[in-house]
Design a protein around this motif. Structure first.
Motif, PDB file in Angstrom:
ATOM      1  N   GLN B 312       0.759  -1.255  -0.101  1.00 20.37           N
ATOM      2  CA  GLN B 312       0.094   0.061   0.077  1.00 20.37           C
ATOM      3  C   GLN B 312       0.738   1.262  -0.063  1.00 20.37           C
ATOM      4  OE1 GLN B 312      -3.667   0.269   0.049  1.00 20.37           O
ATOM      5  NE2 GLN B 312      -3.223  -1.950  -0.460  1.00 20.37           N
ATOM      6  N   THR B 313       1.944   1.236   0.771  1.00 23.56           N
ATOM      7  CA  THR B 313       2.845   2.366   0.866  1.00 23.56           C
ATOM      8  C   THR B 313       3.982   2.496  -0.013  1.00 23.56           C
ATOM      9  OG1 THR B 313       4.065   1.322   2.603  1.00 23.56           O
ATOM     10  CG2 THR B 313       2.044   2.836   3.186  1.00 23.56           C
ATOM     11  N   LEU B 314       4.243   1.215  -0.753  1.00 22.53           N
ATOM     12  CA  LEU B 314       5.439   1.296  -1.697  1.00 22.53           C
ATOM     13  C   LEU B 314       5.353   2.414  -2.734  1.00 22.53           C
ATOM     14  CD1 LEU B 314       8.063  -0.302  -2.238  1.00 22.53           C
ATOM     15  CD2 LEU B 314       6.680  -1.852  -3.604  1.00 22.53           C
ATOM     16  N   PRO B 315       4.218   2.480  -3.408  1.00 21.31           N
ATOM     17  CA  PRO B 315       4.191   3.503  -4.612  1.00 21.31           C
ATOM     18  C   PRO B 315       4.723   5.121  -3.988  1.00 21.31           C
ATOM     19  CG  PRO B 315       2.412   2.108  -4.696  1.00 21.31           C
ATOM     20  CD  PRO B 315       2.940   2.025  -3.299  1.00 21.31           C
ATOM     21  N   HIS B 316       4.221   5.044  -2.964  1.00 22.31           N
ATOM     22  CA  HIS B 316       4.198   6.501  -2.269  1.00 22.31           C
ATOM     23  C   HIS B 316       5.818   6.820  -1.851  1.00 22.31           C
ATOM     24  CE1 HIS B 316       0.067   7.022  -2.311  1.00 22.31           C
ATOM     25  NE2 HIS B 316       0.043   5.710  -1.579  1.00 22.31           N
ATOM     26  N   VAL B 317       6.403   5.544  -1.268  1.00 21.76           N
ATOM     27  CA  VAL B 317       7.875   5.686  -0.669  1.00 21.76           C
ATOM     28  C   VAL B 317       8.698   5.732  -1.944  1.00 21.76           C
ATOM     29  CG1 VAL B 317       8.333   3.506  -0.488  1.00 21.76           C
ATOM     30  CG2 VAL B 317       9.403   5.343   1.211  1.00 21.76           C
ATOM     31  N   ILE B 318       8.358   5.187  -2.994  1.00 25.61           N
ATOM     32  CA  ILE B 318       9.419   5.416  -4.197  1.00 25.61           C
ATOM     33  C   ILE B 318       9.213   6.886  -4.686  1.00 25.61           C
ATOM     34  CG2 ILE B 318       9.338   4.828  -6.629  1.00 25.61           C
ATOM     35  CD1 ILE B 318      10.328   2.509  -4.642  1.00 25.61           C
ATOM     36  N   GLN B 319       7.816   7.579  -4.720  1.00 25.58           N
ATOM     37  CA  GLN B 319       7.758   8.734  -5.008  1.00 25.58           C
ATOM     38  C   GLN B 319       8.601   9.762  -4.385  1.00 25.58           C
ATOM     39  OE1 GLN B 319       3.709  10.479  -4.937  1.00 25.58           O
ATOM     40  NE2 GLN B 319       3.936  11.288  -6.871  1.00 25.58           N
ATOM     41  N   ARG B 320       8.584   9.547  -2.882  1.00 26.22           N
ATOM     42  CA  ARG B 320       9.398  10.442  -2.123  1.00 26.22           C
ATOM     43  C   ARG B 320      11.014  10.222  -2.357  1.00 26.22           C
ATOM     44  NH1 ARG B 320       7.467  11.565   3.460  1.00 26.22           N
ATOM     45  NH2 ARG B 320       5.315  11.002   3.705  1.00 26.22           N
ATOM     46  N   ILE B 321      11.312   8.931  -2.602  1.00 26.28           N
ATOM     47  CA  ILE B 321      12.762   8.515  -2.885  1.00 26.28           C
ATOM     48  C   ILE B 321      13.204   9.301  -4.179  1.00 26.28           C
ATOM     49  CG2 ILE B 321      14.410   6.987  -3.651  1.00 26.28           C
ATOM     50  CD1 ILE B 321      13.065   4.968  -1.834  1.00 26.28           C
TER      51      ILE B 321
END
Lengths: 208, 345
Positions: B312-321
């Motif tokens: 669930q959170t993976l796409p968002h953390v990739i965007q943050r990175i």
């Protein structure tokens, strides 16, 4: 970088270390020249550069190797002559002022004192500083010549300064740009002073 | 590749030019009045590290030497002369041959003349004396063949016809005379190799590969199947088209490398918030706090680990990175430099 703050010796000492090679300097001479400038020139007056360059160059008895050590210029600007840096350069941005105190290296435009020594180093001929004086009397020349990479080749930069000394800004701009362009084909370090003069005179004539 | 490079050059300059037309080999060096010492260089090695040979026993003091003398050979072939001079000049080419010395740190450019005109095909001995007072860090040596006379006449459009025009050059050597303490060892190793000839490296036209076979010390391989790119990546200057292009390529490579390192390091965080290897620690210390806008690195690494492991959170953390790396690498700056160089602004 903006406003006033006093750094104590205790705060500074942990960042100050001896220079390798034990270079010599006549700091009394530079102190006196700096004091005179602070007393006699208005803030931000570009004529300060010309008034100081020879004394700074003569006062620092260093090789190019030593001059390539950024620590020397940081110490001179931050510890020894911060008032001079502030007197010469108006605060316009954090980045610009940081450069005047903490710049150095191969960028001739960065540190406030470094640039005076280097331009004098590249334009003086022994005890003759007349070309140095001429350069600092014309800020367009300082900007347009020493921002170009050919200015690192002494025979070319000296000739360029000689030939442009009495020219208008437009001619200086055009000549330095066209000479730089000519170096696409011409190999710079192969030029003798006479050969550089021949090329530059031709370009000056075309640029007028 | 050399042929390709030369074809490229000929289209850039308005006359025939041989970028590798002068063979330049340095074979030994002398420090002051010492013995001549052989340089044992690999075939493609262009960096000569003399820092340890001239370093001072007291690292706080200036190295104790006055002059380094480099010895070697310059070779000018018949083929190069025929390629860059018109027929009527080939017997006695109106050209000089010299080696340039450039040092960015000491704002220094000079040359040592090896042969005055005429410079005929053959082998020339090279001796280059470099005083300590003129250099610092790394200096560069590169040979040039340059016209000494102008020439006018019919059918010269393929050849340089003006005095001082360069017509050929050779290998650019980097000679290191000082190393700073901070340069001792990078966090990860890097090496240039032909992927096509190494089974453990990926097929195809990959530019680079980050190798985690040894998890404790990842290694970055650059594919020298693309020699023009590998050549640009090796360039050491700070101005000019090659340097500008190098910085943009490095940004591109480093973006991909950092993403992998960050995801790997974040995934390796254990329940205590610790990681096993030094490089993982370095990566997390560098990025984690900024990713979560917190000053607590422990909290940030825990959140990174949790976010990477949850679909669930993976796409968002990739965007943050992605966002953080764009801030960190700042590719815009090098791109603008390259554009200014390319457009001659």
């Amino acid at each position: 970088m903006q406003g006033e703050a006093t750094l104590t010796d205790e705060q500074l000492n942990k960042y100050v270390e001896p220079m390798p090679g034990h270079p010599k300097a006549d700091l009394d001479r530079i102190d006196s020249a700096v004091q005179q400038v602070l007393d006699e020139y208005q803030e931000y007056n570009t004529a300060i550069d010309g008034a100081l360059a020879e004394d700074i160059h003569r006062g620092l008895d260093i090789t190019r190797r030593t001059a390539g050590d950024p620590g020397l210029w940081h110490w001179l600007a931050v510890v020894r002559y911060p008032d001079l840096v502030r007197h010469r350069w108006e605060y316009r941005s954090e980045e610009a002022m940081r450069e005047k105190f903490l710049g150095a290296g191969s960028d001739l435009y960065s540190n406030a004192i470094h640039r005076l020594w280097w331009i004098a180093e590249l334009t003086s001929r022994g005890d003759d500083y007349s070309t140095t004086d001429a350069v600092f009397a014309n800020q367009t020349m300082v900007n347009k010549v020493f921002d170009r990479w050919f200015a690192r080749y002494q025979p070319a930069v000296q000739v360029m300064c000689d030939e442009l000394e009495d020219e208008k800004s437009r001619v200086i701009d055009e000549t330095t740009r066209r000479f730089n362009h000519a170096l696409t084909n011409v190999q710079l370090e192969g030029l003798s002073e006479d050969e550089a003069r021949e090329i530059i005179r031709e370009i000056v004539a075309e640029s007028q | 590749m050399t042929r390709h490079s030369q074809r490229h050059r000929t289209t850039v300059l308005p006359f025939s030019y041989r970028d590798k037309g002068v063979d330049f080999e340095l074979d030994s060096y002398t420090v002051d009045d010492g013995n001549q010492t052989a340089l044992e260089l690999n075939p493609a090695q262009t960096e000569i590290d003399l820092a340890s040979a001239v370093s001072s026993s007291d690292s706080s003091d200036d190295p104790d030497w006055n002059t380094i003398t480099l010895h070697g050979k310059l070779g000018l072939s018949e083929e190069t002369v025929q390629a860059v001079f018109p027929q009527d000049e080939r017997a006695q080419p109106p050209a000089k041959l010299y080696v340039t010395i450039r040092c960015h740190e000491t704002i220094y450019r000079d040359r040592v003349v090896i042969s005055e005109a005429p410079t005929t095909p053959g082998e020339y001995d090279v001796t280059i004396e470099v005083p300590k007072s003129t250099v610092r860090g790394t200096f560069e040596l590169r040979p040039y063949l340059v016209r000494t006379e102008s020439h006018s006449g019919e059918g010269l459009s393929d050849y340089a016809d003006q005095k001082n025009f360069r017509v050929a050059s050779g290998t650019l050597y980097y000679v290191v005379v000082d190393r700073t303490d901070g340069e001792e060892r990078a966090a990860i190793d890097g090496e240039r190799v032909r992927f096509s000839q190494n089974a453990h490296l990926p097929d195809g036209n990959k530019l680079y590969y980050l190798d985690f076979r040894n998890e404790s010390r990842p290694k970055l391989w650059i594919n020298s199947d693309h020699p023009r790119i590998a050549e640009v990546l090796q360039s050491r200057g700070s101005v000019g088209a090659e340097a500008r292009m190098r910085d943009v390529i490095l940004d591109q490579v480093s973006y991909g490398v950092w993403i992998q390192l960050l995801v790997r390091a974040g995934s390796a965080v254990d329940v205590e918030g610790d990681v096993e290897y030094e490089w993982q620690e370095m990566v997390l210390q560098t990025f984690a706090r900024n990713l979560y806008d917190t000053s607590d690195v422990s909290e940030a690494t825990h959140r990174l680990r949790d976010n990477l492991s949850d679909s669930q959170t993976l796409p968002h953390v990739i965007q943050r990175i992605d966002s953080e790396l764009q801030e960190y690498i700042n590719p815009r700056e090098q791109l603008i430099h390259l554009m200014e160089e390319g457009l001659q602004i």
